[in-house]
Design an enzyme around this catalytic site. Structure first.
Site, PDB file in Angstrom:
ATOM      1  CB  SER B 157      33.878  42.369  52.283  1.00 37.73           C
ATOM      2  OG  SER B 157      34.355  42.470  53.596  1.00 37.73           O
ATOM      3  NE  ARG B 227      25.831  47.663  61.042  1.00 38.13           N
ATOM      4  CZ  ARG B 227      26.129  47.122  59.886  1.00 38.13           C
ATOM      5  NH1 ARG B 227      27.081  46.217  59.800  1.00 38.13           N
ATOM      6  NH2 ARG B 227      25.490  47.459  58.796  1.00 38.13           N
ATOM      7  CG  ASP B 322      38.596  48.753  51.590  1.00 37.23           C
ATOM      8  OD1 ASP B 322      38.647  48.809  52.840  1.00 37.23           O
ATOM      9  OD2 ASP B 322      38.182  47.743  50.975  1.00 37.23           O
ATOM     10  CG  HIS B 355      35.337  47.334  53.347  1.00 37.77           C
ATOM     11  ND1 HIS B 355      36.212  46.594  52.576  1.00 37.77           N
ATOM     12  CD2 HIS B 355      34.471  46.445  53.885  1.00 37.77           C
ATOM     13  CE1 HIS B 355      35.882  45.311  52.652  1.00 37.77           C
ATOM     14  NE2 HIS B 355      34.830  45.193  53.431  1.00 37.77           N
ATOM     15  CG  ASP B 356      30.000  50.161  53.494  1.00 40.47           C
ATOM     16  OD1 ASP B 356      30.278  48.956  53.649  1.00 40.47           O
ATOM     17  OD2 ASP B 356      29.213  50.781  54.237  1.00 40.47           O
TER      18      ASP B 356
END
Lengths: 382, 382
Positions: B157, B227, B322, B355-356
């Site tokens: 990222s 967040r 992602d 994405h994680d």
């Protein structure tokens, strides 16, 4: 276009009010002793009142579906591009009704209305309303207007959820359901985005637990953030890229937290506009109505069982780049309808605009809706 | 797993500090007279210092990349699953360095550090930092450690953006770049999500224009919302659906604005955790560094021209689900590298996590990284 000379406009319209004094039992368990609904009507109801079409609104819209207000010609109905004389939903043939949903902030009883018990605005005490409650009140309005059965109920997004619920709650009172850019329920991601919006509003110190009217404040900061995050989900990634890309507002970076990119300017503008006209308590309740809608839940998650009572014919439309309610979600509805051998027409429109496509003027989409209403016309004439 | 008995762990580690007294000219135009960087090192630097691997961190991580702290065995490095003895990035062969980025809140000089000019925390006066600035400071750290050239620079990222920038800024000082779950710049949608997060923080009354340290407050409400919205973009829609779906926290609806769905509970928990340990001024700056990164911008948008100076070999990895930095974005990097006839290995990993995924233990992904580091080992031995 100057609306006063737009021959395809329903012209100057006036909102009406309907009073209801029969107590309304809501799904949440609360009962409203009385309430009123703001609505608009365009076109002429025929002798047997068989040509009425109910148009249900989504998140931030209202009963002002088409036409304009004489005192505010720029205030054009939110679905004016599809409704009017000679338009896909042709007001020369159909009588169109738009209703501001209960809990709304455009004239129907809602959190900013006066609570008869306290003579203060309801605020946080206004109950949470559901899609099913809205459909019940819309049926009550139809009763008042002497409409036994709608030729069609039509909506996009949350509006389409109401149309879908109509087919289950009042199968005998709806001929056709037009279900556009819809999903049979929200996904975890959909709920997550709604929760972000709610947290932004609820944690705004000006929210005062929902009783901000009596504090003389408005949770504008929270409402702005809520609108920004919502707005991102209405547009496709591609549409944002082609509309704004990485374009800078002032030609170069400022290395500050002010507006630098065009997309930031756009979101800020949308946020300002929205926070100016929309009520936060209504917004909270509408997002909850979205989260709660799930007709399959009462049937162990089986949407086919949930739709068994439906006898209407269906037009279901989805848009390829809609990532909020993707075509995949519409296909769940199609499958459930086919399981019940219902009459259903389905189209997946290849449009770049994302979820908001249902509000835009797309020739293939509008052509399809026009053709579908021609079919309803022919049925009525037969 | 009990980290003290985990034989594949680098074991108990200790953060170090490096002081820099040479003024640093930042891309924004400001100059820092002096600063310090917190970093960690695992494994042993070989005699010619050719086996060093720099691991760059993304949004909310730090220099604590692997191992644990003796006083806090549960505080395991954020990329411990890939770094350690016998792991894909094998600390028996490589010397791994993690650095907290300038502007951070885990030990490196940042907004919460004392501004020598005022003897107060920098707060809003701490300059905006960029990916390029970070790479410059990392090169400064390499100088102090006597590392002329990294065997590899690796990141996921935003960390991968630093690795990519290394190949352009210091082509002679990097052998390999491992670019994982990256994009050559943010899309309008990416920037939009960052802007929502920033607006949530900046409009929190406890933010005090960034000078909240001296007000004894923290913009916790804003940081929580920031967040939450970020977290949604790290997970795939499918992953959220399978992890949480529409599951209710307490078995039934409460018709309140409290936590009802499991996804709400999860987001709330993540938001609390994050707001507890992260600094809002750092968060704002990191999102800006993301927005600004765009190596092609200086070349009329031509990424191939931007990557012309790069001489490193590349491993580029993307993940199918992602949607923050989709495989399509990685392919833009691949195309630009191929235009320059650079050595590049590319893998699109079919993973459900969004994405994680770059942080998770996926056998195909980790196997690939292990194989790539074996190749680097072989080159070093040759």
């Amino acid at each position: 276009m100057d609306q006063t000379t737009n021959t395809q406009s329903v012209g100057a319209v006036e909102p009406r009010k309907a009073q209801f004094s029969k107590p309304l039992a809501l799904k949440c368990g609360a009962t409203l002793a009385s309430y009123e609904l703001a609505y608009e009507m365009y076109g002429t109801l025929n002798a047997d009142k068989s040509n009425a079409v109910l148009v249900c609104h989504a998140l931030n819209a209202s009963h002002h579906v088409a036409g304009y207000y004489a005192h505010a010609p720029a205030d054009v109905g939110w679905w004016d591009n599809i409704i009017g004389p000679g338009k896909p939903l042709d007001t020369n043939r159909f009588c169109v009704i738009g209703v501001n949903n209960l809990g709304g902030c455009f004239g129907s009883t809602g959190p900013s209305s006066v609570n008869p018990a306290t003579r203060q605005p309801w605020g946080a005490d206004f109950p949470l309303v559901t899609v099913e409650d809205w459909v019940d009140t819309q049926a009550g309005l139809a009763d008042q207007l002497g409409i036994a059965r709608f030729a069609a109920v039509m909506g996009g997004s949350l509006g389409a959820m109401q149309a879908l619920s109509w087919t289950i709650q009042y199968p005998d009172r709806i001929g056709h359901a037009l279900i556009i850019a819809c999903a049979p329920n929200l996904s975890a991601q959909n709920i997550a985005f709604n929760e972000v919006a709610r947290q932004a509003i609820i944690t705004d110190p000006d929210f005062h637990g929902g009783h901000y009217y009596s504090h003389g404040t408005r949770p504008t900061r929270g409402l702005r953030v809520a609108r920004m995050v919502g707005h991102i989900t209405y547009l496709s990634d591609d549409e944002m890229a082609s509309k704004f890309g990485r374009q800078l507002r002032h030609g170069r970076l400022s290395y500050t937290f002010g507006v630098e990119f065009e997309i930031e300017s756009y979101l800020s503008h949308q946020a300002d506009k929205f926070a100016d006209y929309f009520d936060a308590n209504t917004y909270l309740r509408i997002t909850k109505a979205l989260d709660y809608f799930d007709p399959a839940a009462a049937h162990g998650g089986n949407l086919s069982l949930a739709l068994e009572p439906a006898t209407a014919s269906f037009l279901v439309v989805s848009f390829t780049t809609d990532w909020r309610f993707s075509p995949e979600r519409s296909r769940e509805i199609i499958k459930a309808l086919l399981d019940n051998r219902r009459a259903v027409t389905y189209a997946e429109i290849d449009a770049p605009h994302g979820h908001d496509a249902f509000l835009l003027d797309d020739a293939r989409y509008h052509g399809l809706v026009a053709a579908y209403f021609n079919r309803i016309s022919a049925e009525l004439a037969a």
